[in-house]
Design a protein around this motif. Sequence first.
Motif, short mmCIF file in Angstrom:
data_model
loop_
_atom_site.label_atom_id
_atom_site.label_comp_id
_atom_site.label_asym_id
_atom_site.label_seq_id
_atom_site.Cartn_x
_atom_site.Cartn_y
_atom_site.Cartn_z
N ASP A 197 0.83 -1.21 0.00
CA ASP A 197 0.00 0.00 0.00
C ASP A 197 0.86 1.25 0.00
O ASP A 197 0.56 2.23 -0.69
CB ASP A 197 -0.93 0.00 1.21
CG ASP A 197 -2.03 -1.05 1.08
OD1 ASP A 197 -2.46 -1.30 -0.06
OD2 ASP A 197 -2.44 -1.62 2.11
N MET A 198 1.94 1.24 0.78
CA MET A 198 2.84 2.39 0.84
C MET A 198 4.27 1.91 1.08
O MET A 198 4.47 0.89 1.75
CB MET A 198 2.44 3.36 1.96
CG MET A 198 1.06 3.99 1.80
SD MET A 198 0.80 5.38 2.95
CE MET A 198 1.08 4.60 4.52
N VAL A 199 5.22 2.66 0.56
CA VAL A 199 6.64 2.40 0.81
C VAL A 199 7.31 3.72 1.13
O VAL A 199 7.18 4.70 0.39
CB VAL A 199 7.33 1.73 -0.40
CG1 VAL A 199 8.81 1.53 -0.12
CG2 VAL A 199 6.66 0.41 -0.74
N PHE A 200 8.02 3.74 2.26
CA PHE A 200 8.82 4.90 2.64
C PHE A 200 10.27 4.58 2.36
O PHE A 200 10.82 3.59 2.87
CB PHE A 200 8.63 5.21 4.13
CG PHE A 200 9.53 6.31 4.65
CD1 PHE A 200 9.24 7.64 4.38
CD2 PHE A 200 10.65 6.00 5.40
CE1 PHE A 200 10.07 8.64 4.86
CE2 PHE A 200 11.48 6.99 5.89
CZ PHE A 200 11.19 8.32 5.63
N ALA A 201 10.93 5.40 1.53
CA ALA A 201 12.32 5.17 1.16
C ALA A 201 13.09 6.47 1.33
O ALA A 201 12.89 7.42 0.56
CB ALA A 201 12.42 4.68 -0.29
N ALA A 202 13.95 6.52 2.36
CA ALA A 202 14.79 7.69 2.63
C ALA A 202 16.17 7.16 3.02
O ALA A 202 16.45 6.96 4.20
CB ALA A 202 14.20 8.54 3.74
N PRO A 203 17.04 6.89 2.04
CA PRO A 203 18.31 6.18 2.30
C PRO A 203 19.20 6.83 3.34
O PRO A 203 19.98 6.14 3.99
CB PRO A 203 18.98 6.17 0.92
CG PRO A 203 17.87 6.34 -0.06
CD PRO A 203 16.87 7.21 0.61
N HIS A 204 19.13 8.13 3.53
CA HIS A 204 20.07 8.80 4.42
C HIS A 204 19.45 9.14 5.77
O HIS A 204 19.94 10.04 6.48
CB HIS A 204 20.59 10.09 3.75
CG HIS A 204 21.23 9.83 2.41
ND1 HIS A 204 22.38 9.09 2.28
CD2 HIS A 204 20.87 10.19 1.16
CE1 HIS A 204 22.72 9.02 1.00
NE2 HIS A 204 21.81 9.67 0.30
N THR A 205 18.42 8.45 6.15
CA THR A 205 17.79 8.67 7.45
C THR A 205 17.99 7.45 8.33
O THR A 205 18.48 6.41 7.90
CB THR A 205 16.29 8.95 7.29
OG1 THR A 205 15.66 7.80 6.70
CG2 THR A 205 16.06 10.16 6.38
N ARG A 206 17.59 7.58 9.60
CA ARG A 206 17.75 6.46 10.55
C ARG A 206 16.89 5.27 10.14
O ARG A 206 17.23 4.13 10.44
CB ARG A 206 17.38 6.91 11.96
CG ARG A 206 18.32 7.95 12.55
CD ARG A 206 17.94 8.31 13.96
NE ARG A 206 18.01 7.14 14.82
CZ ARG A 206 17.66 7.16 16.10
NH1 ARG A 206 17.18 8.27 16.65
NH2 ARG A 206 17.75 6.06 16.84
#
Length: 493
Positions: A188-197
Motif C-alpha cells: 500500500d505504501m513504501v517509505f524510502a529515505a536512504p540517508h535517514t535512521r
Amino acid sequence: MGGTRARRYGSTGKTREQVLQALGVVKVATAAQIRALVCPGTADAGTARGGCKDLEAGGLVLSAGRTTRVEADGRRITEKLWSLTPAGLEAAAAVLDRVPREMGGTAKAAAASGAKHAGKVTDTLAAFLQTPPEPTAPVVRKGAVPAPAPAPARRPAGMGPIGAWSTEVSLPVTGSFAAPGRGSVRADMVFAAPHTRLPLLFVEVDNGTEGPPALAEKIARYRRFFRRSVVQGGRDVVLWRTVWSAPMTDAHPPLAIVFTKKMGPAAMEARMREVARLSVGAWQGPWSTGGYIRDGSRDGYRDYTGTVPVIVTVLELLERDGPLGRIWWRYGREGWETLADALANPDDHHAYSVREERRRAADEAERRRQEQEHQEERRRREAAAWPCPSCGRKVYPAGVWSSTALPGDLCDICRDQADREAEQARERAEEQAQWEREKRANGWFGWLGRDCPPTHPPPGPERPMTGAGSCRGRGRGFSPGWGVGGRPAPLTS
C-alpha cells in the motif's frame, strides 16, 4: 494562500505544485485529503480545491468520482475525488523528481468506484507525514470578507517529505516489477529515505475487509518477495536491493500494518493477536542459548536472519501521536513502543555480544579490584611486620592473614616450639610431683610396689632396684627376686 488573477480559481504556482505532489503519490484523493497531505495550514480545503480546478482546466487533473465520509458528529459528507491524467502523471513525475515509468497508473478506475481503500491509504499517509501547518493568508474571494488566519496547531513529528513515499507498489514474488507474476504482493505504501535512521519501511493498510488468515498470508508473501534473488553480473543479488537502498542486515526490511477499521479495543486486540499467531513463521526467529551470566540465569539471543519485523498500530493512534510516538506493537513482544524501539532488536546476536562484552569487562574490573585489594593488603602486612626476637623471621600482627600475634611476639614457629617445650616441662613437673607424693605416703617399699616414673627416676642418693626385684617391669608389684645360689640378691647401691 494568496490567489492570483492569472488562474480562474485563484491558485498559486505553489498550490498547484503541492496538488501535483499529493496526487502523484496517492493517485486519488479529495480536496480535504490533499490539504491534510501538503497544506494543512490553510483555513479550509478551498485552497486545495482551487488548485485542483485550475489544474483540471489545464488538462492535468480530472474529477473521476465521488466518495462519502462520516464526520465525528455523524454527518455524512460527499466529496469529489481528484486524480491525474496521463499528462498530469508526467507533470507530477517532474515535481517529484521521478522517472515517469515509476509513477504507476492514474487510478481512474479506483476513483470511479469510490476509492474506499485508496482513501484509507491517503488518510494513513497524512498521519505518517504530519505535515507542519504553515501560516498562510486567506484567499480573497469576490463579495467575501477575509477572516483572520488561525494560528497553526502544533503537530507531532512525522516522516517526510511526501516525495519519500510511494503507494501501490508492486512486489513481484515471480515475474518482474513491470509484470508481477502470480502470488506477488502490492504494498500500500513504501517509505524510502536512504540517508535517514529508517531508510526503508513497507506499510500495509488493513480496512478490516479481509480476515486474519488473508492478512497473515500477505505477510508471508512479503517475506517471499524479500527472500527472492536474481543474477546480476554473474552473482546472486537480492531483488529488492536492486530498487531500494538499506544497510546490510540479517533481517528483511520492516513491515508496518495500520488497522483503520473502527472497533472496540478488545476486538481490535483480538484481531491483531490472531494475525500475529497465524504469521508467526514469518516474523519470529529461533532462540539460541549463548551461555550463563554470573547470577546463574541463562542468557541467549534470537536469530532474526530471514525474518520480517512486523509492527502494528491503529490509525487513530497514528493520527493523534504521529509515527514516532509510543503507538507500535512489535509482534513477539508486549506493550506499546516508539518506532525506534519497536524496530530495534535488543535480543538479537549483536545485542547479546554487547552484553557478553559488558559482562567480560565487569568480570575483568572485579578481578583487577580484588588484585588491587590483595596488593594493598600485602603492603599493609609488610609495613606492620617486626622481626622475631628469637629467630629473626618476620612476624605479622593479629588480623593480618589470620595471625594472632601482638607487637613484639615471637613468630609462629618459635611460639609453637616454646609452647611444646612448656608443655613438656609441665608434664615432667606433674610426674615428679606424683612420684614425690607416693614416696611420702608409702615409704621406699610402697614406692617400689608401684610403677616408676616413665622416664625420670627420683633424684638423690636412692637408685631404683635392678634384677628380679626391680620395678623395671612397670605395673607389676614388688616381689623379691633370688640371686645366684638361691640367696636373695642384694640391693644395688
